[in-house]
Design a protein around this motif. Structure first.
Motif, PDB file in Angstrom:
ATOM      1  N   ALA A  25       6.351  -1.005  -3.247  1.00 39.09           N
ATOM      2  CA  ALA A  25       5.239  -0.996  -2.302  1.00 39.09           C
ATOM      3  C   ALA A  25       5.688  -0.421  -0.971  1.00 39.09           C
ATOM      4  O   ALA A  25       6.850  -0.581  -0.566  1.00 39.09           O
ATOM      5  CB  ALA A  25       4.695  -2.411  -2.105  1.00 39.09           C
ATOM      6  N   TYR A  26       4.776   0.232  -0.256  1.00 38.07           N
ATOM      7  CA  TYR A  26       5.030   0.887   1.016  1.00 38.07           C
ATOM      8  C   TYR A  26       3.921   0.506   1.992  1.00 38.07           C
ATOM      9  O   TYR A  26       2.801   0.178   1.588  1.00 38.07           O
ATOM     10  CB  TYR A  26       5.025   2.414   0.857  1.00 38.07           C
ATOM     11  N   ASP A  27       4.235   0.596   3.273  1.00 39.61           N
ATOM     12  CA  ASP A  27       3.229   0.449   4.314  1.00 39.61           C
ATOM     13  C   ASP A  27       2.819   1.853   4.744  1.00 39.61           C
ATOM     14  O   ASP A  27       3.658   2.654   5.170  1.00 39.61           O
ATOM     15  CB  ASP A  27       3.795  -0.323   5.509  1.00 39.61           C
ATOM     16  N   THR A  28       1.526   2.162   4.621  1.00 37.17           N
ATOM     17  CA  THR A  28       1.099   3.534   4.897  1.00 37.17           C
ATOM     18  C   THR A  28       1.317   3.922   6.349  1.00 37.17           C
ATOM     19  O   THR A  28       1.439   5.113   6.665  1.00 37.17           O
ATOM     20  CB  THR A  28      -0.382   3.737   4.542  1.00 37.17           C
ATOM     21  N   ARG A  29       1.377   2.953   7.257  1.00 36.04           N
ATOM     22  CA  ARG A  29       1.558   3.276   8.673  1.00 36.04           C
ATOM     23  C   ARG A  29       3.019   3.573   9.007  1.00 36.04           C
ATOM     24  O   ARG A  29       3.306   4.490   9.785  1.00 36.04           O
ATOM     25  CB  ARG A  29       1.043   2.128   9.539  1.00 36.04           C
ATOM     26  N   THR A  30       3.948   2.842   8.405  1.00 35.89           N
ATOM     27  CA  THR A  30       5.359   2.977   8.791  1.00 35.89           C
ATOM     28  C   THR A  30       6.214   3.725   7.780  1.00 35.89           C
ATOM     29  O   THR A  30       7.250   4.293   8.148  1.00 35.89           O
ATOM     30  CB  THR A  30       5.978   1.592   9.029  1.00 35.89           C
ATOM     31  N   ASP A  31       5.826   3.710   6.507  1.00 36.61           N
ATOM     32  CA  ASP A  31       6.678   4.266   5.457  1.00 36.61           C
ATOM     33  C   ASP A  31       6.216   5.624   4.938  1.00 36.61           C
ATOM     34  O   ASP A  31       7.008   6.346   4.326  1.00 36.61           O
ATOM     35  CB  ASP A  31       6.737   3.314   4.254  1.00 36.61           C
ATOM     36  N   CYS A  32       4.944   5.948   5.115  1.00 31.21           N
ATOM     37  CA  CYS A  32       4.352   7.097   4.428  1.00 31.21           C
ATOM     38  C   CYS A  32       3.828   8.138   5.413  1.00 31.21           C
ATOM     39  O   CYS A  32       3.533   7.819   6.567  1.00 31.21           O
ATOM     40  CB  CYS A  32       3.201   6.634   3.532  1.00 31.21           C
TER      41      CYS A  32
END
Length: 357
Positions: free
Chosen positions: A113-120
């Motif tokens: 899982a990823y955070d779209t704001r910080t990781d993507c």
């Protein structure tokens, strides 16, 4: 009150699926025409209308021990029974993204899982999509490039889509489609590099659900009752691809179709489709300790009036890889007949069974 409302959602599902959606859904007509909507394929990050989007690339027939390569992504939480793993939710569930990628080879399994704001990093027009340093998909339709490095294995594919499109759903609130494509590239791991090429699919979906309005994951009782999903991609030969789908919501069949595509030829949709499943005796247990009934064998039958288009018997013979929502992906060996011609090979499938029994 919450329990009563959830019960009403489940009771309403058959009415919605059987009576209302068929009047809004143009999937059959859409699947008979060339694809002309590349501007549709956007990620919709931070939208309060489109709760989630999905990009996928599925390669169904590779040499052993690979057997297949799948790249299954979600951007946003879905608000559905089948596909939400709430334990992975980021501080804002709507900013949760996931990647599942695997083959049947030992150690080839990535689910994160990823955070779209910080990781993507997702370009608004969908031209470049990056899930951390793990996966990048670049699009200049009809050309695509997939580059992945998951540590234990990776892939680099150059992909060209065709105009042949298969819609599983086409409504004002939900689009889900698959483009027939060709690819060439490599799959790598510690043992070396394998050159691969053939037919694959490029897939996209976007959907409106109540999850778009809430920071926290929708309660399980309020999730949309899509509770059974299986999807199969089979290359019958070097030019012919068959897609098989069975999706149910609270006992009602939402999609049971066969899409047949031929490279440089025609695309056809069949609605007279049946599947018989032989379950494995032992359930699969996921990392959260949840048990799921999984298949040992399939028999798919596709008919067109009096004609028996295809009868395929498949036996699951690879490990199941967790992370297609709450479910799994894998491969099976099949044999049978396609338009009276003997066929055999390996097929890719996805399986999520959350039905109450």
């Amino acid at each position: 009150m919450e329990h009563r409302t959830a019960g009403l959602l489940r009771k309403a599902a058959p009415v919605l699926v059987d009576r209302i959606l068929p009047r809004l859904d143009h999937r059959i007509e859409g699947s008979r025409r060339p694809f002309s909507r590349p501007g549709l394929l956007r990620p919709h990050v931070d939208s309060r209308t489109w709760a989630w989007t999905h990009y996928g690339v599925f390669v169904p027939r590779l040499p052993a021990p690979l057997r297949y390569l799948n790249t299954m992504t979600f951007i946003g939480a879905t608000g559905t029974v089948c596909f939400d793993n709430d334990y992975l939710a980021r501080p804002d569930a709507r900013r949760t993204a996931t990647v599942l990628s695997s083959t049947a080879a030992p150690g080839h399994h990535h689910y994160r899982a990823y955070d779209t704001r910080t990781d993507c990093r997702f370009a608004a027009d969908g031209s470049r999509l990056a899930w951390g340093e793990d996966l990048v998909i670049e699009a200049d339709h009809p050309e695509y490039r997939l580059r992945a490095d998951y540590g234990g294995f990776g892939a680099d594919l150059a992909i060209t889509t065709t105009p042949q499109v298969s819609y599983f759903v086409r409504t004002p609130i939900y689009d889900h489609l698959s483009l027939l494509a060709t690819y060439r590239g490599t799959v790598t791991d510690g043992a070396g590099r394998v050159e691969v090429d053939g037919l694959c699919t490029v897939e996209y979906a976007r959907c409106v659900t109540p999850q778009a309005l809430f920071r926290n994951p929708v309660s399980p009782r309020w999730k949309l009752p899509v509770d059974f999903f299986t999807y199969h991609v089979i290359n019958l030969d070097e030019r012919t691809q068959l897609l098989l789908t069975d999706v149910r919501a609270a006992g009602a069949t939402a999609c049971r179709l066969a899409h047949l595509r031929t490279l440089g030829g025609s695309a056809t949709v069949f609605q007279d489709v049946s599947v018989e499943v032989t379950p494995r005796e032992e359930p699969e247990i996921d990392p959260q300790g949840r048990a799921m009934r999984v298949p040992r064998a399939f028999r798919w039958t596709v008919r067109d009036g009096d004609e028996e288009v295809a009868v395929l018997d498949g036996t699951v013979d690879t490990p199941l890889r967790y992370g297609h929502g709450r479910g799994y992906v894998g491969a099976y060996s099949f044999e049978g007949a396609f338009r009276r011609r003997a066929v055999s090979g390996t097929g890719y499938f996805e399986w999520v069974d959350c039905e109450d029994r």
